[in-house]
Design a protein around this motif. Sequence first.
Motif, short mmCIF file in Angstrom:
data_model
loop_
_atom_site.label_atom_id
_atom_site.label_comp_id
_atom_site.label_asym_id
_atom_site.label_seq_id
_atom_site.Cartn_x
_atom_site.Cartn_y
_atom_site.Cartn_z
N ILE A 70 13.01 -1.25 -18.57
CA ILE A 70 13.45 -0.63 -17.32
C ILE A 70 12.35 -0.79 -16.28
CG2 ILE A 70 14.37 1.44 -16.25
CD1 ILE A 70 16.01 0.46 -18.62
N THR A 71 12.68 -1.40 -15.16
CA THR A 71 11.73 -1.59 -14.07
C THR A 71 12.13 -0.72 -12.89
OG1 THR A 71 11.29 -3.87 -14.74
CG2 THR A 71 10.66 -3.24 -12.50
N VAL A 72 11.18 0.11 -12.43
CA VAL A 72 11.42 1.01 -11.29
C VAL A 72 10.47 0.61 -10.17
CG1 VAL A 72 11.47 3.40 -10.51
CG2 VAL A 72 12.02 2.87 -12.89
N MET A 73 11.02 0.39 -8.99
CA MET A 73 10.22 -0.03 -7.84
C MET A 73 10.36 1.00 -6.72
SD MET A 73 11.15 -4.08 -8.01
CE MET A 73 12.80 -3.70 -8.60
N SER A 74 9.22 1.54 -6.29
CA SER A 74 9.18 2.53 -5.22
C SER A 74 8.64 1.88 -3.95
CB SER A 74 8.29 3.70 -5.64
OG SER A 74 7.99 4.52 -4.53
N SER A 75 9.39 1.98 -2.86
CA SER A 75 8.96 1.42 -1.58
C SER A 75 9.62 2.20 -0.46
CB SER A 75 9.33 -0.07 -1.48
OG SER A 75 10.74 -0.22 -1.46
N VAL A 76 9.27 1.85 0.75
CA VAL A 76 9.85 2.53 1.90
C VAL A 76 11.36 2.31 1.97
CG1 VAL A 76 9.46 0.59 3.46
CG2 VAL A 76 9.57 2.93 4.38
N GLU A 108 0.84 -1.20 0.00
CA GLU A 108 0.00 0.00 0.00
C GLU A 108 0.88 1.26 0.00
OE1 GLU A 108 -3.93 1.76 0.21
OE2 GLU A 108 -3.28 -0.32 -0.06
N GLY A 109 0.63 2.14 -0.96
CA GLY A 109 1.41 3.35 -1.09
C GLY A 109 2.65 3.22 -1.96
N ASP A 110 3.02 1.98 -2.31
CA ASP A 110 4.17 1.76 -3.19
C ASP A 110 3.69 1.56 -4.62
OD1 ASP A 110 5.57 1.80 -0.85
OD2 ASP A 110 5.86 -0.37 -0.74
N TRP A 111 4.60 1.63 -5.56
CA TRP A 111 4.25 1.38 -6.96
C TRP A 111 5.43 0.78 -7.69
CZ3 TRP A 111 7.55 4.25 -9.97
CH2 TRP A 111 8.02 5.47 -9.44
N ARG A 112 5.10 0.10 -8.77
CA ARG A 112 6.10 -0.55 -9.63
C ARG A 112 5.81 -0.12 -11.06
NH1 ARG A 112 8.56 -6.10 -10.01
NH2 ARG A 112 8.78 -6.55 -12.24
N GLY A 120 10.94 -0.67 -28.91
CA GLY A 120 11.51 0.03 -30.05
C GLY A 120 11.20 1.51 -29.98
N GLN A 121 10.99 2.12 -31.15
CA GLN A 121 10.72 3.56 -31.22
C GLN A 121 9.25 3.80 -30.90
OE1 GLN A 121 13.01 5.73 -31.43
NE2 GLN A 121 11.86 7.63 -31.70
N GLY A 122 8.94 3.83 -29.62
CA GLY A 122 7.58 4.02 -29.16
C GLY A 122 7.54 4.00 -27.65
N ALA A 123 6.34 3.95 -27.10
CA ALA A 123 6.19 3.98 -25.65
C ALA A 123 5.13 2.99 -25.21
CB ALA A 123 5.83 5.39 -25.18
N ALA A 124 5.39 2.31 -24.11
CA ALA A 124 4.43 1.42 -23.46
C ALA A 124 4.93 1.20 -22.04
CB ALA A 124 4.30 0.09 -24.20
N ILE A 125 4.14 1.65 -21.06
CA ILE A 125 4.54 1.62 -19.66
C ILE A 125 3.43 1.00 -18.84
CG2 ILE A 125 5.19 3.03 -17.66
CD1 ILE A 125 6.37 5.05 -19.59
N VAL A 126 3.81 0.11 -17.92
CA VAL A 126 2.85 -0.56 -17.03
C VAL A 126 3.14 -0.12 -15.60
CG1 VAL A 126 1.97 -2.76 -16.20
CG2 VAL A 126 2.69 -2.53 -18.59
N ILE A 127 2.14 0.45 -14.94
CA ILE A 127 2.27 0.89 -13.54
C ILE A 127 1.39 0.00 -12.68
CG2 ILE A 127 2.11 2.80 -11.92
CD1 ILE A 127 1.91 3.75 -15.49
N GLU A 128 1.99 -0.66 -11.70
CA GLU A 128 1.27 -1.56 -10.80
C GLU A 128 1.26 -1.00 -9.39
OE1 GLU A 128 2.41 -5.78 -11.26
OE2 GLU A 128 3.74 -5.06 -12.85
N THR A 129 0.09 -1.06 -8.76
CA THR A 129 -0.03 -0.77 -7.34
C THR A 129 -0.46 -2.05 -6.63
OG1 THR A 129 -2.30 -0.01 -7.63
CG2 THR A 129 -0.56 1.65 -7.78
N ALA A 130 -0.90 -1.96 -5.40
CA ALA A 130 -1.19 -3.17 -4.63
C ALA A 130 -2.26 -4.04 -5.28
CB ALA A 130 -1.61 -2.78 -3.21
N THR A 131 -3.30 -3.43 -5.86
CA THR A 131 -4.39 -4.23 -6.43
C THR A 131 -4.78 -3.80 -7.83
OG1 THR A 131 -6.10 -2.77 -5.49
CG2 THR A 131 -5.34 -4.62 -4.13
#
Length: 837
Positions: free
Chosen positions: A814-820, A558-562, A569-580
């Motif tokens: 590139i995977t970015v993980m935000s947590s305490v 809770e409160g974190d995100w991935r 390639g030459q484009g964009a596609a991003i997946v943001i995950e939270t707890a649920t």
Amino acid sequence: MGRYACVLFVIGALCVHYLPVLPFDPGAHWWVIAVSAPEAVAALWVSATRHRAYPKGALGRMIDVARIGILGLSAFIIGVAYVGAQAHHRLADRLDDRHHDAVTRLNVLIDSLPVDRDTSRRVDVTALPGQVGGIPQRLRISWYAPPTGTAALPALVPGEVWRMALLLRRPHAAINPHLRDGEAAMFAQGIRALGTVRGRPHRIDVRPWESPAVIIARARHHIRERMRAAIGDRRYGGVLIALAIGDQAGVAREDWDVFNRSGITHLVSISGMHVTLMAGLVAAGAGWLWRRARWCRVGFCEVVPARQVMALAALMLAAAYCLLAGWGIPAQRTFFMLAVLGSATLAGVPLSMSRALALAAVAVVIGDPWAPLSTGFWLSFGAVAVLLRVALGTPITRFPSKETWPERLLRIGVRWRQAAHVQGMITLGLMPPLAILIHQISLVSPMANAVAIPVVSLLVTPLALAVAVLSVVPGMHMLASAAGWAAHLLFEWTMIPVSALASSSWSAVGIAAAPAWAAVLALVGVGYGTLPQGWPARHWAWLLMTPLLFARPERPEEGDWRMTALDVGQGAAIVIETATATTVYDVGPKHRNGTDAGERVLVPYLRARGIRRIDRLVVSHADLDHAGGLRAVLKSVPVDTAYASFDVAQQVVREVAREDAANAQGSLSEPTPLPMNIAPCLAGEAWDQDGVRFRFIHPRPLGESSRKPRKVDGNAESCVLVIEGAHHKAVLPGDVGVAQERQLLDVGQVDVVLAGHHGSATSSSRAWTEALRPSHVIVQAGYLNRFRHPANVVVNRWRQVGAQVARTDRDGAITVMSSVAGLVAVGERSMARRYWR
């Protein structure tokens, strides 16, 4: 013991391909094999002489442990050393630095089957010796027609020598978590450079007998052209060609989706079943003729047993069929199994099917050390292994020679029940490898295969082969067309129930990527569950697959995100995950060959992450490098709410019309499900999810019409999304330019930012970089793209404010993980290092 050694040899070969660097020095591999081979031979000799003067008691048990350990270790080391030696040799055949990303004139020999499309050609060629130094032997050439040109590209025929000006580059492919490694596939095929044609190439020679590869490829090309003329433009013409010569380029992508969801993919290619069936028919015919052939009142079978003649005929047919089919992994496995069994038959040596399968696996790896990297290797050998275990454990029901009608009906019912049991066991047995390798299993596979196997194997495949034979015989064009019409009609009828099964919502389920221990546990369960009757708790072993099939990757707290910026390639596609919940920002580019990153990358990644629904879908703007995969995503994954700076429904309608116009087979696209809610991404729109706040800060509302879709599409209207968790903050600006960035400076300092417009110099102004001052910057750009994104000045600006710059073209996803515990950003190439990269 022999089977045990074969399995460990294959495992050793597989382990090499997961190493970041190769073991041993280039010249040490053969010395390692020379040292390990005598130990393996000695252990096998001890096993063969175990029944003579073998010590009893504790000493005998110690010798048993020692010989098993020595044999296993020696086989494993030999597998590692052999594949390592082959890999060192292939790595040495590389493109020199001076030719990388430069135009070079070369003479190349076409020695493979070209892939012909309306506006492009692709073919694997051999660079002729005696030319420029530093050029690898095998190249993959792509030739595209000019966008405004009217002249059609010429046909490429195996055996031709062309003089080409080629823009050469080292092999490079997208690297994403849990997805297929394209670089590994090219390395396995020996492709050590990619070339794009520049200017006008010239055909300078024809060498039809240059090599066996040219002869086989030329024969396949000739048969393919004749089959196309005989079949015409029928819907499943590509399937018939695939069944005859293994060329799958003509099979539509929509049909592959149906085949995969119904579980009949193995039937629409030259599988081991088809090779074995054809070899069996030829062997039966040869045996029938041989038993009746006589010379001077002496029967041929009195001189040479009919069984040996049948084995030789089957082996010759299998060799010809497999070579004509392109020598794929299933064909290799079948040929080597038949070769081992046939050799044993000719020599009069009894050999079990399991030993033949183990020896075939070793033969395939020796011939192609990179075969264990392919999905087909494990599915092919796994299916046969399960089939053998089930067949050995199924009791044979005998019936009287003279049957009454009730007894005959009972026999038919028993045979159908046994067939259903075998098919069900194969389906269960293949669930773990399918879940591990492609993260999807078909629930309708037993029913679809029950319908398709008899028709495709016994009727369609022989008719497709008849088309191939008759089409090259002078004067037989009418018969070839008739056979093609019959084969197509049968397959078309078969696809009616199969397509109905595949179209159901429960036909296939995605399986999330599971930890290694769950995969091992599932494979142990399959091995124990397929043991013959009598083993204790045998049926309960199938429950060991439960952790693999129902595993769910770890989600943020809770409160974190991935956040994962996929390599598209030459484009964009991003997946943001939270707890649920899951939010997707952009859906990747559309490629000029008709595929898109939504279908090839985004949807498989969501499946591997166990994501079956998108809560929020944001498409920043309508350019195809950001919205090209929209339709594929909507078709595959339900979407609750979509935000965009354009009319999403109208964009889907235009895409459907474009695909229907480009569909040469004339079939209309199926309706595309739209999101439950569609809204414009206007500044001020926000939502909270699992302690994480999402809000748009651009584009600005336009007075009273703010709730309507904006009429202006383009980079300036990109949706700019801010993600604020409990610990870190991120900004995704789409393709906004410097003018829009000036209006958004009040966003303040952030931790992660996506470089605007793929790192173009039209974005990421100095004021913007100094206002945000992130610790991490992500650039989504294509490898050596024609725009040369990211610009060096932009990368330097971000680094001057203390940011670490990660690029998908160099680092993979590139995977970015935000947590305490802090903010962590990792690239997939560093996480999954391999010796060929």
